[in-house]
Design an enzyme around this catalytic site. Structure first.
Site, PDB file in Angstrom:
ATOM      1  CE1 TYR A 141      -3.454  -2.994   0.650  1.00  0.00           C
ATOM      2  CE2 TYR A 141      -4.898  -0.376   1.781  1.00  0.00           C
ATOM      3  CZ  TYR A 141      -4.367  -1.909   0.438  1.00  0.00           C
ATOM      4  OH  TYR A 141      -6.251  -2.679   0.254  1.00  0.00           O
ATOM      5  CE  LYS A 190       2.718 -17.112  -3.744  1.00  0.00           C
ATOM      6  NZ  LYS A 190       1.620 -18.776  -4.213  1.00  0.00           N
ATOM      7  CG  ASP A 223      -1.388 -20.059  -2.496  1.00  0.00           C
ATOM      8  OD1 ASP A 223      -0.420 -20.642  -1.240  1.00  0.00           O
ATOM      9  OD2 ASP A 223      -0.450 -21.154  -3.655  1.00  0.00           O
ATOM     10  CG  ASP A 247      -7.632  -5.090   1.232  1.00  0.00           C
ATOM     11  OD1 ASP A 247      -8.401  -4.637   2.038  1.00  0.00           O
ATOM     12  OD2 ASP A 247      -7.859  -5.164   0.475  1.00  0.00           O
ATOM     13  CG  ASP A 251     -12.975  -7.647   2.869  1.00  0.00           C
ATOM     14  OD1 ASP A 251     -12.842  -6.630   3.416  1.00  0.00           O
ATOM     15  OD2 ASP A 251     -13.765  -7.715   1.648  1.00  0.00           O
TER      16      ASP A 251
HETATM   17  C1  IPM Z   1     -10.298  -2.041   4.424  1.00  0.00           C
HETATM   18  C2  IPM Z   1     -10.707  -0.944   3.266  1.00  0.00           C
HETATM   19  C3  IPM Z   1      -9.719  -0.335   3.071  1.00  0.00           C
HETATM   20  C4  IPM Z   1      -8.031  -1.132   3.071  1.00  0.00           C
HETATM   21  C5  IPM Z   1      -9.507   0.888   1.746  1.00  0.00           C
HETATM   22  C6  IPM Z   1     -11.523   1.605   2.026  1.00  0.00           C
HETATM   23  C7  IPM Z   1      -8.780   2.114   1.291  1.00  0.00           C
HETATM   24  O1  IPM Z   1     -10.506  -1.905   2.075  1.00  0.00           O
HETATM   25  O2  IPM Z   1      -9.523  -1.339   4.969  1.00  0.00           O
HETATM   26  O3  IPM Z   1     -10.227  -2.978   3.842  1.00  0.00           O
HETATM   27  O4  IPM Z   1      -7.871  -0.858   1.093  1.00  0.00           O
HETATM   28  O5  IPM Z   1      -7.585  -0.586   3.749  1.00  0.00           O
HETATM   29 MG    MG Z   2     -10.410  -4.086   3.113  1.00  0.00          MG
END
Ligand code: IPM
Ligand code: MG
Length: 368
Positions: A141, A190, A223, A247, A251
């Site tokens: 990032y 990785k 993975d 990230d 999710d």
């Molecule tokens: C998260 C979000 C953020 C990230 C975005 C909104 C910049 O997806 O907090 O996971 O990628 O870190």
């Molecule tokens: Mg995110």
């Protein structure tokens, strides 16, 4: 104790869910005789519209001077075609960097009453209780060089960079957390392809052996870790990983719990902590009063624990959330009909131990 909190409700449902988290904080402060002082700053897309900047200097000053920051959500489809440099998300990335919150804690817990909402079979998901520790201020990032070159054939570069110190400090957070839990750290990398992963694995292994011999350490490639998260989520306790891997995998882990609307997060560094629900701004349901506020409320609980050291208060909020869920009050993401404020109020009611009131509220918003 005086709790000084800066609120950055941001975009979309951020405002609605933050309001409920504040109502719950007020109730818990009342019960435990603390005083709550809040200040609100502009942030995200709404701040761009008002000032041209997703993180205006006044908001940053407010954030830095508070005991903790509670954020709602950031992002709006209007900005989808804007370059990354100008988008609302950039405000969040800058805020994380400015507050130097390098450790992002994202718990994924499957509440028993919500097992049937998970996309996974109950027998696979039940008992899931993990926490992802995502490195938040380094890696892909933030690494340089970065950018698109358009002279001649277009080309692009991003950089995944880490120092030993950065890897050690995030691994230390994971090991310390594991000590308070089931004492298992899964380090994700990785290393079969990237040098970044090779150093990551080496540094985490050495640190574990030297400082945390009582915690079991295992390594997973990112993975296969993604696969294990859906085939055997129960096996995980604390996972630690690079920013971008975190990230993505957080999710994935978030849907295990039934709804992303349930999940809180804490971002910690040396000073002010930043707390935000994992969900986004959900523009499709913004302003309708139907968003699930529990992720924001549980983020407030994490704030009580990590920024103010108020474990009993944090526990009281988490317990009240569990009671509210068990009573059957649910927002639409969990196939209920309750509004954002009804769910927030149910948590407040449960906090003050008014069981009969909670039952009545549950009957009023009978769920499908
Ligand atoms: C998260 C979000 C953020 C990230 C975005 C909104 C910049 O997806 O907090 O996971 O990628 O870190
Ligand atoms: Mg995110």
């Amino acid at each position: 104790m005086e709790l000084r909190i800066t609120l950055l409700p941001g975009d979309g449902i951020g405002t609605e869910v933050t309001e409920q988290a504040v109502a719950v904080l007020e109730a818990v402060c009342h019960n435990f005789h603390h005083s709550l002082k809040t200040a609100t700053g502009l942030f995200g897309g709404v701040a761009i519209r008002a000032t041209g900047d997703p993180l205006p200097p006044e908001s940053l000053t407010l954030a830095k001077s508070a005991g903790a920051v509670l954020m709602g959500a950031t992002g709006h489809p209007d900005f989808d075609t804007w370059p990354p440099e100008k988008r609302p998300e950039k405000g969040l990335l800058r805020l994380r960097k400015e507050l130097a919150v390098f450790a992002n804690l994202r718990p994924a817990i499957c509440f028993q009453a919500l097992e049937s909402f998970s996309p996974l079979r109950s027998d696979i998901v039940q008992g899931t209780d993990m926490i992802i520790v995502r490195e938040l201020t380094g890696g892909l990032y933030y690494g340089t060089p970065r950018g698109i070159k358009r002279n001649g054939e277009a080309s692009v570069v991003n950089t995944m960079a880490y120092t030993q110190t950065e890897i050690e400090r995030i691994a230390r957070v994971a090991f310390n957390l594991a000590r308070t839990r089931r004492k298992l750290v899964t380090s994700v990398d990785k290393s079969n392809v990237l040098e970044n992963g090779q150093l990551w694995r080496e540094v985490v292994t050495n640190l574990g052996a030297k400082e945390f011999p009582d915690v079991k350490l295992e390594h997973q490639l990112v993975d296969s870790c993604a696969m294990l998260l859906v085939t055997n989520p129960r096996r995980f306790d604390v996972l630690v990983m690079e920013n971008m891997f975190g990230d993505i995998l957080s999710d994935e882990a978030s849907v295990l719990a039934g709804s992303i609307g349930m999940l809180p997060s804490a971002s910690l560094g040396e000073h002010t902590g930043l707390y935000e629900p994992v969900h986004g701004s959900a523009p499709d349901i913004a302003g309708k009063g139907i968003a699930n506020p529990l992720g924001a409320i549980l983020s407030a609980a994490m704030m009580l624990r990590h920024s103010f050291g108020l474990e009993a208060e944090a526990h009281a909020v988490e317990d009240a959330v569990k009671k509210a869920i068990d009573s059957g009050i649910r927002t639409r993401d969990l196939k209920g009909t309750a509004s954002t404020s009804e769910v927030g109020q149910a948590v407040v009611t449960a906090l003050t131990d008014r069981e009969p009131d909670l039952q009545r509220a549950a009957q009023r918003s009978a769920h499908g």
